[in-house]
Enzyme design. Structure first.
Site, PDB file in Angstrom:
ATOM      1  N   THR B 162     -16.789  12.998  -0.848  1.00  0.00           N
ATOM      2  CA  THR B 162     -18.066  13.367  -1.677  1.00  0.00           C
ATOM      3  C   THR B 162     -17.645  12.939  -3.114  1.00  0.00           C
ATOM      4  O   THR B 162     -18.334  12.965  -4.042  1.00  0.00           O
ATOM      5  CB  THR B 162     -18.664  14.604  -1.428  1.00  0.00           C
ATOM      6  OG1 THR B 162     -17.649  15.755  -1.762  1.00  0.00           O
ATOM      7  CG2 THR B 162     -19.235  14.719  -0.046  1.00  0.00           C
ATOM      8  N   GLY B 178     -14.128  19.425   3.859  1.00  0.00           N
ATOM      9  CA  GLY B 178     -13.992  19.848   5.341  1.00  0.00           C
ATOM     10  C   GLY B 178     -13.079  21.044   5.397  1.00  0.00           C
ATOM     11  O   GLY B 178     -12.829  21.561   6.473  1.00  0.00           O
ATOM     12  N   ASN B 246      -9.812  26.030  -0.359  1.00  0.00           N
ATOM     13  CA  ASN B 246      -9.559  27.218   0.201  1.00  0.00           C
ATOM     14  C   ASN B 246      -8.755  27.100   1.395  1.00  0.00           C
ATOM     15  O   ASN B 246      -8.930  26.171   2.242  1.00  0.00           O
ATOM     16  CB  ASN B 246     -10.682  28.143   0.400  1.00  0.00           C
ATOM     17  CG  ASN B 246     -11.666  27.710   1.161  1.00  0.00           C
ATOM     18  OD1 ASN B 246     -12.436  26.472   0.645  1.00  0.00           O
ATOM     19  ND2 ASN B 246     -11.856  27.597   2.552  1.00  0.00           N
ATOM     20  N   ASP B 297     -13.347  32.563  -0.071  1.00  0.00           N
ATOM     21  CA  ASP B 297     -13.567  31.177  -0.163  1.00  0.00           C
ATOM     22  C   ASP B 297     -13.470  30.734  -1.755  1.00  0.00           C
ATOM     23  O   ASP B 297     -14.436  30.029  -2.256  1.00  0.00           O
ATOM     24  CB  ASP B 297     -15.141  31.037   0.172  1.00  0.00           C
ATOM     25  CG  ASP B 297     -15.578  29.465   0.241  1.00  0.00           C
ATOM     26  OD1 ASP B 297     -14.693  28.576  -0.007  1.00  0.00           O
ATOM     27  OD2 ASP B 297     -16.799  29.165   0.160  1.00  0.00           O
TER      28      ASP B 297
END
Lengths: 252, 555
Positions: B162, B178, B246, B297
């Site tokens: 993206t 992902g 992350n 995250d």
């Protein structure tokens, strides 16, 4: 989702559960939902919303839920799950979302978990090896699609080679030699007509899908390219497992 | 006017690096490969910006999601990419379409969000990534497809491309998403000419490689780290800089941290890090991990700004990089040495502080079986929209959000390519506030905030800085506005009609300066989710480019 709304939804849920309404019978649907729909930035645990809309207590009917789950919402991130999960799982998750909206869909899957044709242990190992991510571009699925995974660069595999030796010495008559200017390369030709010239450049992995001006690339039969040159990420035992997978998967 | 500006430029501190500023063209996603999002153009400036008016608009017609791209401009032609990878070449002075290319809709079984954050231009080609993980090269003049190459099967990896590719020398380099799934992130470089693989660097080292010992058992296979945005390139050092994602599972580390490990340093390498890679080989030169054992995250996948600054009396080649937590590091970009670190959010509950050497103290780790309020939220102190830097003021311009999340972890096992966040994290507004975002000016050398302009909702659009001492960005209500770069005073605003959640660029054609911005609020992650925090608001979707200039004859 605003926090107050979310809390209200959670309170409604808690209230309904405390009130003894029977929602908890669809454990498969709940499990599928938790793994597929509740995840990440999507619908949140028990459909209470995370990034995507809340699904609990929205007054949805089963027909609407079924339509959206099956066909998705075009133009949004809600995919069509009919192509992503087997029918029993689909039915179970529709039943679960219905339950979040106060509709009881009794026993949506007949209590049977989704099953697929069982592979032998050796073939299962082969199925993993075929697409094993740790092998990067050295895995079979870089060029072959099988069992719903892989990039279909090569034509579908219709015959499993008889042995590891046969796999290594596989004849690849479709691979030609492309010459573009001063450069020659092994190529799988997709189109060589008046309107377009499209081919895969097999010089290295992953193959590159190239478009050229019609007539600007010359193709000659035969190539120095060998299948052996792209299966070096596997040892013989692993190749044997992959062959077992092919034999058990490809219908004669 | 022009005369005055010349004087201003002459007396301002010498521009440390000409290379960081754009001029007539805006050739890269971040402006230049140094990613400042700063234009040296000063025709539009603090004294005349009040006259700025729309020159032309372009509606992409792709309303699948919003327009997230930053426009690329090369010799009077602008290149845009829409959510579904429809690429347009436009006359940058008038908006007239030169060509368009529609990437075929990926099959419905390809998972992932709809959206595309930008393209790259170089070697006579236009490059972009796709939802089904192809890197595509078009002929820059005609829009004809030249080559495409697949990086991964999205059905297996649960990943997509993206972010905008980065052109570095003769290579085009892409990351991928992902990292919230059971996936092992990587950066891949291809020859711009042929599309052939140049190198791939895995964020997570495999068995036998240094760093693999920072992973428990087999957890390296699905440990995330996806570097989903766009890096930077220093052509003199021949180093590519990239931020990594992350660690996965996001909110639970029981599966991935070796027993007895010291959480202060080097856990789950090289996730939540900024790395320097040799541009020709992809080999790791150095790394700096910002959040060892990330449990919140907190990606480090964001932009990397390269600049030269005097630090303690010595000119240093530095980079500035922000983690999703808002922790911002200034490093020597030749060695990775940490020179400065500071946290930009006003509300921090995930930690008590950070030491001078970058050690996080007082980690507030989510606990199994209960909800822990974590601020900033997983939506980030800043989202993927980029900050900007002006060498004239020496400030970073950063849009900061003040949101929190109640994180409840779980220990579900990894399933390749499927979500692996291991937690729920409903977001909420930071308590006791009436404004939930601000545009800040930060001095990266001192680590101090120079000014801050509060805003009542959230800010999710990229920043643009110019030599006219203006800072541009937009808000979800649709206002695109200009601030005085020196003090944050709002000097101009224009209602674009839809929320702002993309990139802006400055460029000029035949001596006329333009400011271009993308509009359209994001329906899904994270724009849609955050809109839910303000139920009385109706932030409009869309996919339109609006281009501004001073009225003809007024210059």
């Amino acid at each position: 989702m605003m926090c107050a709304q979310m809390m209200r939804a959670q309170m409604i849920m808690a209230g309904l559960m405390a009130g003894g309404l029977v929602y908890g019978q669809n454990s498969q649907g709940e499990a599928v939902f938790a793994q597929t729909c509740a995840t990440g930035y999507c619908h949140g645990a028990k459909g209470t919303a995370s990034g995507a809309p809340r699904l609990a207590g929205r007054g949805f009917d089963v027909a609407y839920i079924s339509g959206v789950v099956t066909r998705g919402i075009p133009g949004t991130s809600m995919p069509a799950f009919s192509v992503r999960m087997p029918p029993p799982a689909l039915a179970a998750v529709i039943g679960y979302v219905a339950s979040l909206n106060g509709i009881s869909v009794p026993n949506p899957t007949g209590g049977q978990p989704a099953t697929t044709a069982a592979l032998s242990a050796e073939a299962s190992r082969g199925a993993q090896l075929f697409k094993e991510a740790a092998r990067s571009f050295g895995r079979c699925s870089t060029c072959h699609e099988l069992g719903g995974f892989g990039i279909p660069v090569a034509a579908p595999i219709v015959h499993a080679p008889d042995s590891v030796a046969a796999l290594k010495s596989l004849a690849t008559p479709a691979v030609k030699t492309a010459t573009a200017g001063a450069e020659a390369m092994p190529a799988l030709v997709l189109s060589d007509g008046k309107r377009s010239t499209v081919f895969y450049d097999l010089t290295s992995v992953p193959p590159v899908d190239r478009n050229a001006e019609p007539g600007s690339v010359k193709f000659a039969d035969g190539s120095a390219w060998r299948h052996l040159s792209v299966i070096g990420a596997y040892n013989d035992s692993e190749l044997a497992a992959i062959l077992a997978y092919l034999r058990e998967t490809i219908k004669p | 006017m022009r005369f005055c500006l010349f004087i201003l430029l002459a007396i301002s501190p010498a521009l440390a690096q000409e290379a960081g500023a754009t001029r007539a063209d805006w050739l890269h996603n971040g402006g230049t490969q140094f990613s400042w999002r700063y234009s040296a153009l000063a025709q539009i400036n603090t004294s005349n910006v009040k006259s700025l008016a729309p020159a032309w608009m372009f509606q992409t017609g792709d309303y699948a999601e919003n327009l997230q791209t930053t426009p690329i401009v090369d010799t009077g032609v602008m290149y845009l990419i829409t959510a579904r990878a429809r690429v347009f070449a436009l006359d940058a002075a008038t908006g007239r379409e030169v060509w368009n290319y529609r990437y075929p809709e990926p099959p419905p079984d390809i998972p992932g969000f709809v959206g595309n954050r930008g393209l790259a231009v170089g070697d006579g080609k236009v490059f972009f990534g796709t939802k089904d993980n192809y890197v595509v090269a078009l002929d820059q003049k005609t829009g004809h497809l030249l080559w495409k190459v697949n990086t991964d099967d999205a059905r297996q990896c649960g990943c997509n491309i993206t972010g905008a590719p980065l052109v570095a020398g003769d290579k085009v380099i892409v990351g991928g998403t992902g990292g919230d799934g059971a996936h092992r992130g990587y950066i891949t470089a291809f020859s711009t000419r042929t599309g052939r693989l140049a190198w791939r660097w895995y964020v997570i080292p495999g068995p036998g490689e240094k760093g693999n010992e920072t992973w428990k058992g087999d957890s390296w296979r699905f440990g995330g780290g996806a570097p989903w945005l766009t890096g930077s390139y220093d052509p003199a050092l021949k180093l590519v800089y990239w931020g990594t994602g992350n660690a996965a599972a996001d909110f639970f580390d029981g599966g991935r941290v070796p027993a007895g490990a010291d959480k202060n340093k080097d856990i789950n390498l090289y996730t939540a890090s900024v790395v320097a890679l040799d541009a020709s080989t992809g080999k790791l030169r150095w790394y700096h991990q910002e959040v060892p054992d990330d449990l919140w995250d907190f990606d480090s996948a964001y932009e990397v700004l390269l600049m030269d600054r005097a630090i303690k009396g010595r000119m240093r080649q530095v980079l500035v990089h922000m983690n999703k937590s808002g922790l911002t590091s200034v490093l020597d970009r030749t060695t990775g040495e940490l020179l400065q670190v500071f946290a930009v959010p006003e509300v921090n509950t995930w930690m008590k502080g950070v030491t001078e050497d970058g050690r996080i103290i007082g980690r507030n780790e989510p606990q199994m079986g209960k909800a822990t309020t974590v601020c900033p939220s997983a939506a980030g102190a800043k989202s993927w929209n980029s900050m900007a830097y002006s060498p004239r003021t020496g400030f970073l311009y950063i849009p900061v959000n003040e949101l929190c999340a109640d994180v409840t972890p779980n220990d579900h096992p990894a399933d390749e390519g499927k979500n692996y966040m291991n937690g729920s994290f409903p977001m909420k507004l930071a308590a006791g506030r009436t404004t939930f975002s601000h545009v800040d000016a930060w001095d990266p050398v001192t680590g101090k905030r120079a000014w801050s302009m509060p805003y009542k909702y959230v800010l999710l659009a990229s920043m643009l800085a110019t030599a006219g001492d203006l800072v541009f960005t937009g808000n979800p209500e649709g206002e695109f506005f200009a601030l005085d770069a020196k003090n944050g005073k709002k000097l101009w605003t224009f209602q674009t009609g839809a929320g702002n959640r993309g990139g802006s660029a400055a460029y000029s054609v035949n001596g006329r300066q333009f400011i271009a911005t993308t509009t359209g609020w994001q329906a899904t992650v994270v724009g849609g989710g955050l809109a839910g925090l303000f139920p009385d608001q109706d932030w409009r979707l869309g996919s339109t480019l609006v281009v501004f200039a001073l009225p003809e004859g007024s210059r």
